[in-house]
Design an enzyme around this catalytic site. Structure first.
Site, PDB file in Angstrom:
ATOM      1  N   HIS A  73      36.992  -5.166 130.943  1.00  0.00           N
ATOM      2  CA  HIS A  73      37.244  -6.294 131.846  1.00  0.00           C
ATOM      3  C   HIS A  73      38.439  -6.065 132.759  1.00  0.00           C
ATOM      4  O   HIS A  73      38.731  -6.902 133.612  1.00  0.00           O
ATOM      5  CB  HIS A  73      37.361  -7.610 131.064  1.00  0.00           C
ATOM      6  CG  HIS A  73      38.655  -7.818 130.342  1.00  0.00           C
ATOM      7  ND1 HIS A  73      38.857  -7.454 129.029  1.00  0.00           N
ATOM      8  CD2 HIS A  73      39.822  -8.366 130.748  1.00  0.00           C
ATOM      9  CE1 HIS A  73      40.083  -7.773 128.674  1.00  0.00           C
ATOM     10  NE2 HIS A  73      40.699  -8.329 129.694  1.00  0.00           N
ATOM     11  N   ASP A 120      33.713  -3.831 125.484  1.00  0.00           N
ATOM     12  CA  ASP A 120      34.855  -4.029 126.376  1.00  0.00           C
ATOM     13  C   ASP A 120      35.767  -2.796 126.394  1.00  0.00           C
ATOM     14  O   ASP A 120      36.866  -2.826 125.863  1.00  0.00           O
ATOM     15  CB  ASP A 120      35.621  -5.295 125.951  1.00  0.00           C
ATOM     16  CG  ASP A 120      36.595  -5.750 127.031  1.00  0.00           C
ATOM     17  OD1 ASP A 120      36.541  -5.191 128.147  1.00  0.00           O
ATOM     18  OD2 ASP A 120      37.409  -6.654 126.745  1.00  0.00           O
ATOM     19  N   SER A 211      45.871  -6.906 127.893  1.00  0.00           N
ATOM     20  CA  SER A 211      44.504  -6.389 127.833  1.00  0.00           C
ATOM     21  C   SER A 211      44.442  -4.916 128.184  1.00  0.00           C
ATOM     22  O   SER A 211      45.183  -4.449 129.053  1.00  0.00           O
ATOM     23  CB  SER A 211      43.614  -7.129 128.824  1.00  0.00           C
ATOM     24  OG  SER A 211      43.113  -8.273 128.218  1.00  0.00           O
TER      25      SER A 211
END
Ligand code: ARG
Length: 263
Positions: A73, A120, A211
């Site tokens: 992402h 992911d 992230s």
């Protein structure tokens, strides 16, 4: 009032946490208190030299001298991509000693749709090889038990939108898939159990901006191996919502193959 403001801040941050306005609305109406996060400490200079900061506000890790592993992402998709700036070789990204590189290509996991739905991960090919240590990928098993270390330049509180310039790290512990899935089911997220590893600590968690960074395990002979990739969470360091990480061991072969493709 405080809670209302906090909820609005939370809503604003849901972009990288949960998609779907319904989920967002339900989450914002939750009663969990906002707590201070990461709750970690400053990383000593010269450590974790495989850790990199990416210009879109994510973390990443050198899996080969010219390849960075991050979250799916965090990137736009597979293909040529010269837009991502990379800062490496330092815990302080403002330091003049930071090594700069940029992306030339990206491979994103084929099955990626959004962070809550698995797959992911992504690899970024750099414009050159960096003379820095690389991090090994975990094969799973014992690596995923015991204390796990999380790292990042992301927010140190759920309600602070600021990123930090000095790398922070903290210790978390794996939370069972069932327990984690049960928590996220309450807000309409169906955890992809066999591709995720959930982890939490008391007041310790990754947060927005972390992230793509790693969750690592230190082996008995003091080597670090990557167990997870920071993926998503509801808020940060909330007691009932562990952080969710891409389970690296599940993608070991895929990541290796894609790395070879980029080198
Ligand atoms: N999606 C976030 C990012 O893009 C990471 C969130 C991690 N949240 C957590 N509670 N562990 O930076």
């Amino acid at each position: 009032m405080v809670r209302k403001v906090a909820s609005m801040v939370l809503l604003g941050m849901l972009a990288c946490v949960l998609s779907g306005s319904q989920i967002a609305a339900r989450a914002a109406a939750g009663t969990e208190p906002i707590r201070e996060v990461v709750g970690g400490s400053l990383a000593p200079a010269g450590r974790f030299l495989w850790m990199v900061r990416l210009s879109m506000g994510c973390g990443g890790v050198l899996t080969a001298p010219g390849v960075v592993l991050t979250a799916g992402h965090c990137v736009a998709g597979t293909g040529r991509d010269r837009s991502i700036g990379v800062l490496a070789g330092t815990t302080d990204i403002r330091s003049g000693a930071a090594i700069r590189a940029h992306s030339v290509a990206v491979i994103r996991a084929g099955g990626f749709r959004e962070e809550t739905r698995g797959d992911d991960w992504a690899l970024i090919k750099l414009d050159r090889e960096l003379n820095l240590p690389v991090l090994d990928l975990s094969h799973g098993g014992a690596d995923e038990a015991g204390p796990l270390t999380i790292l990042g330049w992301g927010q140190t509180r759920e309600d602070s939108l600021q990123q930090v310039h000095k790398l922070r790290y903290g210790t978390v512990y794996a939370v069972g898939d069932k327990k984690c899935a049960q928590a996220y089911r309450k807000i309409g997220v169906r955890l992809v159990e066999d591709e995720s590893i959930c982890a939490a600590g008391r007041g310790v968690d990754t947060c927005q901006g972390d992230s793509g960074g790693p969750m690592v395990h230190q082996t008995a002979d003091h080597r670090w191996v990557q167990v997870g990739i920071v993926s998503f969470g509801l808020g940060c360091a909330r007691r009932s919502y562990p952080g969710v990480y891409t389970e690296v061991s599940k993608f070991h072969a895929d990541i290796r193959a894609a790395t070879r493709q980029l080198t």
